[in-house]
Design a protein around this motif. Sequence first.
Motif, short mmCIF file in Angstrom:
data_model
loop_
_atom_site.label_atom_id
_atom_site.label_comp_id
_atom_site.label_asym_id
_atom_site.label_seq_id
_atom_site.Cartn_x
_atom_site.Cartn_y
_atom_site.Cartn_z
N THR A 17 12.45 -5.92 -0.82
CA THR A 17 12.90 -5.71 0.56
C THR A 17 12.05 -4.67 1.25
OG1 THR A 17 15.17 -6.39 0.08
CG2 THR A 17 14.86 -5.00 2.00
N GLY A 18 11.74 -3.59 0.57
CA GLY A 18 10.96 -2.53 1.19
C GLY A 18 9.46 -2.78 1.15
N PRO A 22 8.56 -7.44 4.36
CA PRO A 22 7.94 -7.23 5.68
C PRO A 22 6.60 -7.96 5.87
CG PRO A 22 8.76 -5.15 4.80
CD PRO A 22 8.87 -6.17 3.70
N ILE A 23 5.93 -8.33 4.77
CA ILE A 23 4.65 -9.02 4.90
C ILE A 23 4.71 -10.46 4.37
CG2 ILE A 23 3.25 -6.92 4.92
CD1 ILE A 23 2.68 -7.39 1.92
N ARG A 32 -1.29 -8.40 -1.74
CA ARG A 32 -0.51 -7.28 -2.29
C ARG A 32 0.03 -7.59 -3.67
NH1 ARG A 32 0.37 -3.48 -4.53
NH2 ARG A 32 1.85 -1.85 -4.08
N ILE A 33 0.50 -8.82 -3.90
CA ILE A 33 1.09 -9.12 -5.21
C ILE A 33 0.02 -9.25 -6.30
CG2 ILE A 33 3.19 -10.12 -4.27
CD1 ILE A 33 2.07 -12.90 -5.07
#
Length: 172
Positions: A17-18, A22-23, A32-33
């Motif tokens: 969630t944080g 958002p992306i 990012r992952i």
Amino acid sequence: MTKIIVFDLDDTLLDTTGLLIPIAGTPAFEKRIQEPLPLMEMAKSNLEKLRQSYRLFLLTQGRVHFQRQKVESLGIASYFEDILIFHPDEGLTKTDFFVKVQTRTGLAPHEHLSIGNRLSTDLRPAKKLGWKTCLFAHGEHQDERNTDLAVGPLGEPDFVVYHHRDLILTCK
């Protein structure tokens, strides 16, 4: 007595969630992952302690490639006896996988504990099978309510925690 613990991934071990929601749906998400991801505070120490006394499984749903990448980026595969990932569009549900885990372990329902942040997918199906359940109240689904009237009180979690520091003491 609990012998098997099944963890959910998103918003139980990884703060999606944080960090990721958002992306979501952007190229930044896929990038990012693939980078190292942080476990939620104290999640690693809990996994280290719990694997000494319990058989641990990870059961998560979502796009299989993304979920596998998250597990790899978190570096947590070694904590789990098995990692089960599925996409709901494949026609299977978490219930199918809870049954698979229970069949594999050969243990009684009450010897299993499901820890997750969603009543509807992480806890209610496990509860219907007679498992113990622990709501990790975090993330986008933390306010989800029990809407399955047929389940009644069985739909309520046995334990509720808000942070990993409370997990081991609370979810016995």
